[in-house]
Structure formats: structure tokens, C-alpha cells
Design a protein around this motif. Structure first.
Motif, PDB file in Angstrom:
ATOM      1  N   GLY A  51       2.783   7.526   8.927  1.00  0.00           N
ATOM      2  CA  GLY A  51       2.970   6.163   9.398  1.00  0.00           C
ATOM      3  C   GLY A  51       4.230   5.548   8.839  1.00  0.00           C
ATOM      4  N   PRO A  52       4.555   4.345   9.294  1.00  0.00           N
ATOM      5  CA  PRO A  52       5.743   3.650   8.789  1.00  0.00           C
ATOM      6  C   PRO A  52       5.638   3.376   7.297  1.00  0.00           C
ATOM      7  CG  PRO A  52       4.870   2.604  10.769  1.00  0.00           C
ATOM      8  CD  PRO A  52       3.849   3.585  10.321  1.00  0.00           C
ATOM      9  N   VAL A  53       6.774   3.371   6.625  1.00  0.00           N
ATOM     10  CA  VAL A  53       6.831   3.101   5.192  1.00  0.00           C
ATOM     11  C   VAL A  53       6.713   1.591   4.965  1.00  0.00           C
ATOM     12  CG1 VAL A  53       8.276   3.238   3.118  1.00  0.00           C
ATOM     13  CG2 VAL A  53       8.268   5.120   4.791  1.00  0.00           C
ATOM     14  N   ILE A  54       5.868   1.206   3.991  1.00  0.00           N
ATOM     15  CA  ILE A  54       5.712  -0.198   3.628  1.00  0.00           C
ATOM     16  C   ILE A  54       6.390  -0.402   2.285  1.00  0.00           C
ATOM     17  CG2 ILE A  54       4.084  -2.056   3.114  1.00  0.00           C
ATOM     18  CD1 ILE A  54       2.027  -0.568   4.812  1.00  0.00           C
TER      19      ILE A  54
ATOM     20  N   THR B 162       0.243  -4.214   2.642  1.00  0.00           N
ATOM     21  CA  THR B 162      -0.200  -3.744   3.945  1.00  0.00           C
ATOM     22  C   THR B 162       0.709  -4.349   4.995  1.00  0.00           C
ATOM     23  OG1 THR B 162      -2.128  -3.448   5.375  1.00  0.00           O
ATOM     24  CG2 THR B 162      -1.806  -5.635   4.425  1.00  0.00           C
ATOM     25  N   ALA B 163       0.635  -3.841   6.189  1.00  0.00           N
ATOM     26  CA  ALA B 163       1.435  -4.364   7.285  1.00  0.00           C
ATOM     27  C   ALA B 163       0.576  -4.389   8.536  1.00  0.00           C
ATOM     28  CB  ALA B 163       2.672  -3.493   7.507  1.00  0.00           C
TER      29      ALA B 163
ATOM     30  N   ASP C 176       0.429  -8.081  -0.646  1.00  0.00           N
ATOM     31  CA  ASP C 176       1.551  -8.418   0.221  1.00  0.00           C
ATOM     32  C   ASP C 176       1.172  -8.064   1.655  1.00  0.00           C
ATOM     33  OD1 ASP C 176       3.279  -9.399  -1.667  1.00  0.00           O
ATOM     34  OD2 ASP C 176       4.897  -7.998  -1.207  1.00  0.00           O
ATOM     35  N   TRP C 177       1.236  -9.037   2.543  1.00  0.00           N
ATOM     36  CA  TRP C 177       1.007  -8.779   3.960  1.00  0.00           C
ATOM     37  C   TRP C 177       2.330  -8.939   4.700  1.00  0.00           C
ATOM     38  CZ3 TRP C 177      -3.830  -9.445   7.188  1.00  0.00           C
ATOM     39  CH2 TRP C 177      -4.959  -9.019   6.481  1.00  0.00           C
ATOM     40  N   GLN C 178       2.861  -7.822   5.166  1.00  0.00           N
ATOM     41  CA  GLN C 178       4.082  -7.851   5.960  1.00  0.00           C
ATOM     42  C   GLN C 178       3.672  -7.897   7.435  1.00  0.00           C
ATOM     43  OE1 GLN C 178       6.785  -4.759   4.729  1.00  0.00           O
ATOM     44  NE2 GLN C 178       6.295  -5.091   2.572  1.00  0.00           N
TER      45      GLN C 178
END
Length: 393
Positions: free
Chosen positions: A21-24, A32-33, A134-136
Motif C-alpha cells: 500500500g501507499p507509504v504513510i 493512518t490515512a 495522525d490522520w492524513q
């Protein structure tokens, strides 16, 4: 992200088929994103029951300035106050930031947070007190997979989209859908929203009383008055380096208030009649309104109130004395039965602020030194001038 949050997104090719998956990218907190740009629906969220609130990056940066310095205007104090609301009135505080999902060359994908590099390391110590995440929140996707060469100028230009008002509205709407409060420094989206709850209601009522109480103070040190929670923190601090330890103490002292405010949120949705809902909220609001007036009472005024309460409770007993004196047959046991509830009655009548744990706790906490002396003690002369200048610009 808590794995009990269920949400549905539109299918996306080809990245959804990628092995990884995409890097956070985070800065020291669990992260999380969520792809807001393709979000379809949220099925369930336990965040409200977990006592979660969200703050934005502006609030995070501002609370750090209370310890590190660099306060540049009244807006910094207002933003720090917003952070303190979340930290003292909620068990968990998550950080929300607009983000973008970036598709780079070679199949690499990552989330680009709008706040990258803007926070000092102190934020981790402060928010570690409230189990942060952290919520991106990816409001956009930037596809640079076909671009060759340095992509930084392109990202810098495209990232400006993340600061636009429509994106801020989208982020705020998502947090409302999650059923929790959002403490935003963006004045355009700080109006009351669904899921704000009793935490914000309590602070709003206390703030009205606070502003009224301090409005008549002559501006001898400064022409501004610090907000209530900053004043509370400043009163506990010997110096700016004490911020984290003071916040830890205050979180411990306000734990009962946080639990109670969380429980109050069920009043609105419980299976009772609307008139009963209104009666309960009226009683609670009266208690919240009494916090600042109660904190301003002198010891002499409290003693006077106690004596009046004792007299009101004892007056029926005094009427019984003639019956005993003139032998009209009132047994001593019956007299004592009337007296058993005296102490409880006195406590019930003692103060409206004692109706709730929250109002009682904060009426005790808000007894502190002159707010202007606190501002002079904890702000540098340059910061005082900066705040003053911002008030008159």
C-alpha cells in the motif's frame, strides 16, 4: 486507525492491486490515512465512545508556542486555547490534516501531509498525554507517475490545493460523519457542528461567564485578556518548561469531568421525552454557567452562604422546640429523624456549581492569579507587543 472504523471507498485502478500500500509519512505518532476523495460511506465508528476529538495542525503548533515561545499575535493564543479544550475535555486527541495521495514513478505511492515539517518535536510530548494518532485525510490525488525529473516544484504548486477552504470543509464534514468533535483554528468552519457534544457546550457556557467576569478589568499590563484555559495553565506553570508536567496534572484532575461530559452526550439520544431532555439540559447549563461566578466567591462569601443554608435546614427543627418544652408529646427519636438529612441538604443547597462533577471541578480550578499578571509573567516583552499589535491591526 482503530480497526472498528468501517468505511467504503470507490475501487481504484491500478494502485488497489499493488502488492504494497501507499507509504504513510508520520512524525513520531501512530498514523493512518483515508482516501477522502473516493470515500463512499462510513458504516460505523467507535470514536465517539472512545472519547476521541480531532484538532488541526494550527492548534498543535500554537500549544507548543506556550512552552517554546514565538507567539506572534492574539490568533496564536486563541489557537492554543483550542488545543487545550481538546486536551482537557477529551480522553484521546487525534490530529487531522489535509493530505494528498501521490502516485510517483516506478509504482511508488505515498501520502503527502500538508503539515510536513511544520511541527517541533515538543508536540509529541504534549499529545502523548492523550493517546494521539495522525490522520492524513487525502482530499486529492496527484498522479506524477509519468513525470521524470524533480517533482518537488510540481508538488509545491499542487499542495496549495490542500489549504483551500473547500478542502477544509471536506475534512470537517468527514470528522462530523465520524461522530466526534473537531477543534479547528479555521474560523470559517468553527461554527457549531453535528457531534460537537457536551464538551463544547460546557466550554461555550464557561467562556461566556469568563468574558463577562474579566471585561471590566482596566488594561494596565495589556489590553487583552488571556482565555480561561491558558490562564489556568499559566497559573500552574513556574516557567514555560513546565507545560507538559502541568498538562499531565490537569489531565489527571479533570479525568472525572471528561467521563461525565461523555456520559452527558447520551441525554440527547436517550429514550426520554423531549421536555425531560430540555429540563436536564437546563439544569446542566445552569451548573456550567455557575463555574466562573463560583470561582470568584471569597471565603467570607462562602461562609455566609453556608450559614444561610444551615439556617434554612435547621428552621423546621427550631419549630419543634416549643413542642418539647411544653410537653406536647414529640418523641426525641422523631426529632432526630428530621435531623438525619441536614448535612446532605446543606451540601445540595451549597452551590449550583456542585450539581455536576464537571462544574465543581472547574470552579475549583479557575481560582487563580490576575490574568494580566499571568500574561506579563509568561510572555516575553516582544510577545506582549506582538499580541497587542495584532489586537489593533
Amino acid at each position: 486507525m482503530d480497526d472498528r472504523v468501517w468505511y467504503f471507498t470507490a475501487f481504484e485502478e491500478p494502485s488497489d492491486q499493488a502488492a504494497a500500500g501507499p507509504v504513510i509519512i508520520t512524525e513520531g505518532a501512530p498514523g493512518t490515512a483515508i482516501d477522502l476523495y473516493r470515500l463512499v460511506a462510513i458504516r460505523q465508528s467507535p470514536l465517539a465512545e472512545m472519547g476521541v476529538a480531532f484538532v488541526d495542525i494550527g492548534a498543535v503548533k500554537a500549544i507548543c508556542k506556550i512552552a517554546e515561545g514565538g507567539i506572534a499575535g492574539i490568533d496564536d493564543l486563541a489557537a492554543a486555547e483550542i488545543a487545550l479544550q481538546a486536551l482537557l475535555l477529551h480522553d484521546r486527541v487525534y490530529i487531522a490534516a489535509p493530505s494528498a495521495r501521490v502516485a510517483a514513478s516506478g509504482g511508488l505511492e505515498y501520502y503527502l501531509p500538508s503539515y510536513q515539517g511544520e511541527r517541533t518535536p515538543l508536540w509529541r510530548e504534549i499529545f502523548a498525554l492523550a493517546d494521539p494518532q495522525d490522520w492524513q485525510i487525502a482530499a486529492r490525488k496527484f498522479d506524477l507517475s509519468e513525470h521524470r525529473g524533480d517533482v518537488r516544484p510540481i508538488l509545491d504548486e499542487r499542495s496549495r490545493e490542500l489549504y483551500n477552504f473547500p478542502v477544509a470543509q471536506e475534512v470537517a464534514a468527514l470528522i462530523s460523519d465520524l461522530g466526534v468533535s473537531y477543534y479547528s483554528t479555521n474560523a470559517k468552519i468553527s461554527s457549531p457542528r453535528r457531534a460537537d457534544g457536551f464538551q463544547k457546550h460546557f466550554y461555550h457556557r464557561m467562556r461566556i461567564s469568563w468574558d463577562k467576569a474579566i471585561s471590566g478589568i482596566p488594561p494596565l499590563v495589556c489590553s487583552f485578556s488571556p482565555p480561561p484555559l491558558i490562564s489556568l495553565v499559566w497559573d500552574r506553570m513556574n516557567n514555560r518548561q513546565d507545560l507538559v508536567s502541568v498538562l499531565s496534572e490537569l489531565r489527571d484532575e479533570t479525568a472525572g469531568a471528561r467521563r461525565e461530559l461523555q456520559e452527558f452526550n447520551s441525554i440527547v439520544t436517550s429514550s426520554i421525552s423531549q421536555p425531560e431532555v430540555e429540563r436536564r439540559i437546563k439544569r446542566l447549563t445552569e451548573a456550567f454557567d455557575a463555574v466562573i461566578p463560583e470561582s470568584r466567591l471569597s471565603p467570607a462569601e462562602r461562609n455566609k452562604r453556608l450559614l444561610v443554608s444551615i439556617f434554612r435546614v435547621a428552621r423546621p427543627l427550631l419549630k419543634l422546640i416549643p413542642a418539647i418544652q411544653f410537653g406536647k408529646g414529640m418523641p426525641v427519636e422523631e426529632i432526630l429523624s428530621h435531623a438525619e438529612g441536614v448535612e446532605t441538604a446543606i451540601l445540595e443547597k451549597n452551590a449550583i456549581a456542585n450539581r455536576t462533577v464537571t462544574s465543581k471541578t472547574f470552579s475549583g480550578l479557575m481560582k487563580h492569579e490576575s490574568v494580566q499578571s499571568l500574561a506579563q509573567l509568561h510572555l516575553t516583552p516582544m510577545e506582549l507587543k506582538a499580541v497587542e499589535a495584532s489586537m489593533h491591526s
